[in-house]
Structure formats: C-alpha cells, structure tokens
Write an enzyme that holds these catalytic residues in place. Structure first.
Site, PDB file in Angstrom:
ATOM      1  NE  ARG A 147      -2.116   2.152   3.467  1.00 56.04           N
ATOM      2  CZ  ARG A 147      -2.754   2.658   4.534  1.00 56.04           C
ATOM      3  NH1 ARG A 147      -3.960   2.223   4.842  1.00 56.04           N
ATOM      4  NH2 ARG A 147      -2.207   3.569   5.272  1.00 56.04           N
ATOM      5  CE1 TYR A 159      -5.174   6.736   7.645  1.00 59.17           C
ATOM      6  CE2 TYR A 159      -4.839   6.249   5.317  1.00 59.17           C
ATOM      7  CZ  TYR A 159      -5.063   5.826   6.611  1.00 59.17           C
ATOM      8  OH  TYR A 159      -5.137   4.490   6.880  1.00 59.17           O
ATOM      9  CG  ASP A 210      -6.849   3.764   3.225  1.00 59.69           C
ATOM     10  OD1 ASP A 210      -7.944   4.212   2.849  1.00 59.69           O
ATOM     11  OD2 ASP A 210      -6.650   3.304   4.373  1.00 59.69           O
ATOM     12  CG  HIS A 212      -8.400   7.064   6.017  1.00 60.59           C
ATOM     13  ND1 HIS A 212      -8.650   7.767   7.153  1.00 60.59           N
ATOM     14  CD2 HIS A 212      -8.159   5.795   6.410  1.00 60.59           C
ATOM     15  CE1 HIS A 212      -8.550   6.969   8.192  1.00 60.59           C
ATOM     16  NE2 HIS A 212      -8.264   5.766   7.773  1.00 60.59           N
ATOM     17  CD  GLU A 236      -8.039   0.601   2.587  1.00 62.16           C
ATOM     18  OE1 GLU A 236      -7.086  -0.051   2.092  1.00 62.16           O
ATOM     19  OE2 GLU A 236      -8.120   0.853   3.793  1.00 62.16           O
ATOM     20  CD  GLU A 262     -10.096   1.220   7.326  1.00 61.90           C
ATOM     21  OE1 GLU A 262      -9.274   0.663   6.578  1.00 61.90           O
ATOM     22  OE2 GLU A 262      -9.833   2.221   7.994  1.00 61.90           O
ATOM     23  NE  ARG A 283      -8.828  -2.932   3.183  1.00 58.11           N
ATOM     24  CZ  ARG A 283      -8.670  -2.299   4.330  1.00 58.11           C
ATOM     25  NH1 ARG A 283      -9.550  -1.394   4.718  1.00 58.11           N
ATOM     26  NH2 ARG A 283      -7.640  -2.543   5.097  1.00 58.11           N
ATOM     27  CD  GLU A 339      -4.324  -2.594   6.725  1.00 56.45           C
ATOM     28  OE1 GLU A 339      -5.499  -2.783   7.120  1.00 56.45           O
ATOM     29  OE2 GLU A 339      -3.808  -1.472   6.671  1.00 56.45           O
ATOM     30  CD1 TRP A 402      -7.716  11.794  10.196  1.00 57.71           C
ATOM     31  CD2 TRP A 402      -8.400   9.732  10.747  1.00 57.71           C
ATOM     32  NE1 TRP A 402      -6.596  11.019  10.360  1.00 57.71           N
ATOM     33  CE2 TRP A 402      -6.990   9.741  10.694  1.00 57.71           C
ATOM     34  CE3 TRP A 402      -9.061   8.545  11.058  1.00 57.71           C
ATOM     35  CZ2 TRP A 402      -6.204   8.610  10.934  1.00 57.71           C
ATOM     36  CZ3 TRP A 402      -8.295   7.420  11.306  1.00 57.71           C
ATOM     37  CH2 TRP A 402      -6.878   7.453  11.254  1.00 57.71           C
TER      38      TRP A 402
HETATM   39  O1  KDG Z   1      -8.100   2.742  13.758  1.00 54.27           O
HETATM   40  C1  KDG Z   1      -8.080   3.256  12.479  1.00 54.27           C
HETATM   41  C2  KDG Z   1      -7.027   2.549  11.635  1.00 54.27           C
HETATM   42  O2  KDG Z   1      -7.173   1.164  11.754  1.00 54.27           O
HETATM   43  C3  KDG Z   1      -7.134   2.947  10.196  1.00 54.27           C
HETATM   44  O3  KDG Z   1      -6.848   4.301  10.067  1.00 54.27           O
HETATM   45  C4  KDG Z   1      -6.160   2.179   9.359  1.00 54.27           C
HETATM   46  O4  KDG Z   1      -7.262   2.856   7.331  1.00 54.27           O
HETATM   47  C5  KDG Z   1      -6.571   2.065   7.939  1.00 54.27           C
HETATM   48  C6  KDG Z   1      -6.066   0.897   7.237  1.00 54.27           C
HETATM   49  O5  KDG Z   1      -6.464   0.707   6.096  1.00 54.27           O
HETATM   50  O6  KDG Z   1      -5.270   0.174   7.813  1.00 54.27           O
HETATM   51 MG    MG Z   2      -7.999   1.958   5.474  1.00 50.50          MG
END
Ligand code: KDG
Ligand code: MG
Length: 402
Positions: A147, A159, A210, A212, A236, A262, A283, A339, A402
């Site tokens: 990643r 991030y 990612d 996010h 992602e 996630e 995920r 992951e 975030w």
């Molecule tokens: O607790 C939040 C994290 O697990 C996250 O920010 C990590 O986005 C994430 C990832 O893909 O591992």
């Molecule tokens: Mg993530």
C-alpha cells in the site's frame, strides 16, 4: 462443558487493546479481540456490564446460538461497540471449539483453500523519492503487495504518512489532534507518485492506495481514472460509505478496483455494495464485524457476486484478531488480500502467537484453536492510556472526514 468466567482485559503495550478471555469448567480457555480504536472502554464496559453475566453457565459449543442471543437479544442491533463485543465472544468460542477438537480453527472452517495468505505492507513517506525507498524495503522482504501513501505538498500532515515507518500509530493523543486537508492538492499529487512506483517496480507488484473516506464520488471517479495506467489492485475507501449507492457513480467512470469495509460491522453495511457489484474487495474484519461467524457470512455473500476479501489488519487490531483473520483467510474460496502491519515487540510479547510471515505470506498457526493467547501478568504491567484518533478540517476550518 460450561462457561464459568469471562475476563475483560484492557492493556496498553504501546497501544490499547481490549481482550476477552472465556474460561470453562474443564479448564479450556479462549480469547477474542474487542479493540475499538479510541473507544476501547466503551466496548470493555459493554462486555463487562451486559455480556459477561449472560455468558456464565452457557455451553461454549453453542457458537451460533450465542451469537444470535447477543445480537437479537440486545434489541439494539449493530453498531461498532455491540458488534466488537459480540465478535470477541464469537472468536473466543471458536478458539475453545478448536482446542476441544484438537484442530486449528481453519480446519473447522473447511480446511485450507490455499498455501498461504498474501499480505500487503504499508510504504509511506513525504516525497516520491522516499516512497520508492519504502516500497523497496517491502519488496526486499518478500512482500508481493504494498500500500502506497504519500505526503502532499502544502499539507503539514497526510493520512497514512507516519514518522515511524514500521509501526504506524494514528491514535497519538488523549484529545484528538487536528489535521488540515485539501482534496485539490491531494488529487494533484497522488497519480505522479504511482507513476514513479510502477515505473521502478514493474507490472507484477500489487499496488494499493487508501483514500480514507475523503472524496466525493465524482472526485473519487477522477482519482480512479487518473490511476488506471498504474493498474492498482485497489483504491480503498474512496468515499464515506454510509451511502452505499454513492459507489455506483464511481463505478460508472473508472476500472480501478474498489475496496471498502474497515468500518463496517454487519452484512447490512455492505449488502447493496456486494449484490450490485459496486465494489471488488470487502475489507470487513473479525473484530469489528461480529467475529468469525458473521465475517464468514459476509464473505459468502461476496463470493456469490465476484467480490473478494481484503481484511483490515492495522496495528489497532490485536494479534488475537490477526490470528483469527488468518484462519478465515486461508479457508474461504474468495480470499483477496490481507492487510498486515507488524505489531511492536511489546505487543507481540503480551500476545504470544504461532502465525508467521514467510515469503510474502502469513501462515496461520497449526496449534489447536486460534494459536494465540494473552499473557495476563505481562498485560497487567501496561495500564490503559487514553488515546484518540485525529480529526480533519479543510483549509477554511470546516470539519471533514478523517
Ligand atoms: O483505527 C483506524 C485505523 O485502523 C485505520 O486508520 C487504518 O485505514 C486504515 C487501514 O487501512 O489500515
Ligand atoms: Mg484503510
């Protein structure tokens, strides 16, 4: 066999973890991860006050019935706190079942569907030059998938770009730190970094990114299109996923595969995404999606619709979750990627485990059960420390995801 006790263990060997340890009258025990980053004590209280008393005296082999009892019996269904608590119970019961049967849990789930679980690591750095060095670090260690996250010129922090390259830890202060975000600056930076990485490492390395949850669907469509020449394995969390139909618009514009899940807790969070084939990878993971039993349901639905797994495995998911995830990963037909962010030595010592990394794969333990435990004495030496995840604002001060 009956459940006689269930301990909720909160420990902070470098970061906070919540673990449930179920004890039976025959001395067999099982563990389950209940960690919800930044909200750990909410799950600990839910378990202690509302779940543990109901477990005492139950037959640990009635895994499905216990799951349904905790899910339907609460009346208030779903949500990360409830589902992480249920996940911990479910995981611990599978651990006990494996120990009683004398088999690793994956054998109870149908056995091996592959030789190893392909994992991806995190390469992240401020500049494209430094990103290349980070990717090389993973490739040298045998990783087949990486990643890639990059700094964005003009933004103080981005991030996924951390100071410590091996042990990523976003929950860094008791009161959330604030970051500043600019979608324009981000979209103007990311494709050029992937161009350099693909050029340097060739076509075979799997590359992921990612987002996010920071874009709108049309912005994500633009990003996906601009990344098409670099053939990503996935983009992602392109948008906040509460609005599942938002993914349709992204899909109409780009062939870059999409991964999400996630923050999902049940099959209902991704039912439309899966059945309408709006995503390519789901995920969700053991600890936040109701344990091994419910995650398997999600992956079974996904298998019917050409969607593969890609479970979350950040450092805030404990080695107990990772051990459980690997038993699922190795057994399901539609595994995609897992992951894998390495835990610190302190964390690994508190959670002795038998899974291991070899040649780009993680291999689950062959011990009966999950093959992971918690050293309660050592755990007690690391008391809970309040730590929150950061928040994000746009350059004008508006709150952003975030
Ligand atoms: O607790 C939040 C994290 O697990 C996250 O920010 C990590 O986005 C994430 C990832 O893909 O591992
Ligand atoms: Mg993530």
């Amino acid at each position: 066999m009956r459940i006689t006790d269930a301990k909720v263990i909160v420990t902070c060997p470098g970061r906070n973890f919540v673990t449930l340890k179920i004890v039976t009258d025959e001395g067999v025990t099982g563990v389950g991860d209940a960690t919800l980053n930044g909200r750990e004590l909410a799950v600990a209280a839910y378990l202690t006050e509302h779940v543990v008393p109901a477990l005492i005296g139950r037959d640990p082999a009635r895994i499905e019935d216990t799951w349904q009892y905790l899910y339907k019996g609460a009346y208030w269904r779903r949500g990360p706190v409830t589902m992480s608590a249920i996940a911990a119970v479910d995981t611990a019961l599978w651990d006990i079942l494996g120990k009683v049967a004398g088999l690793p849990v994956y054998r109870l789930l149908g056995g091996r569907s592959r030789e190893g679980v392909t994992v991806y690591g995190h390469a992240n750095a401020e500049t494209a030059e430094a990103v290349l060095a980070e990717v090389a670090w993973y490739v040298e260690r045998g990783y087949r998938a990486v990643r890639v996250q990059t700094g964005v010129p003009g933004l103080a922090a981005t991030y996924g770009v951390s100071g410590d390259k091996t042990f990523y830890e976003p929950a860094d202060a008791a009161i959330a730190t604030e970051a500043v975000w600019s979608t324009e600056r981000y979209l103007n930076t990311v494709p050029s970094v992937f161009a350099r990485v693909r050029d340097e490492f060739g076509p075979d390395l799997k590359l992921l990114h990612d987002v996010h949850h920071r874009l709108t669907p049309i912005e994500a469509a633009r990003l996906g299109r601009s990344l098409e020449p670099y053939a990503l394995t996935w983009m992602e969390d392109p948008v906040p996923a509460e609005l599942q139909e938002g993914f349709r618009l992204i899909r109409q514009h780009t062939t870059t595969p999409i991964a999400v899940g996630e923050v999902f807790n049940t099959v209902w969070d991704c039912q439309q995404l899966i059945t309408e084939q709006l995503i390519d990878y789901i995920r969700a993971t053991v600890v936040h999606a109701g344990g091994i039993s419910h995650l398997r349901r999600i992956f079974d639905l996904a298998a019917l619709h050409h969607v593969r797994s890609g479970s979350h495995g950040a450092t805030d998911l404990s080695p107990v979750c990772m051990a459980a995830a690997l038993h699922v990963d190795i057994s399901i037909p539609n595994f995609g990627l897992q992951e894998y962010m390495r835990h610190t030595g302190e964390t690994d010592a508190v959670f002795p485990h038998g899974y291991r990394f070899e040649n780009g794969y993680l291999l689950p333990s062959e011990e009966p059960g999950l093959g992971v435990d918690i050293d309660e004495e050592l755990a007690a030496k690391y008391p809970y420390q309040p730590k929150a995840l950061p928040v994000n604002r746009l350059e004008d001060g508006s709150m952003h995801s975030w």
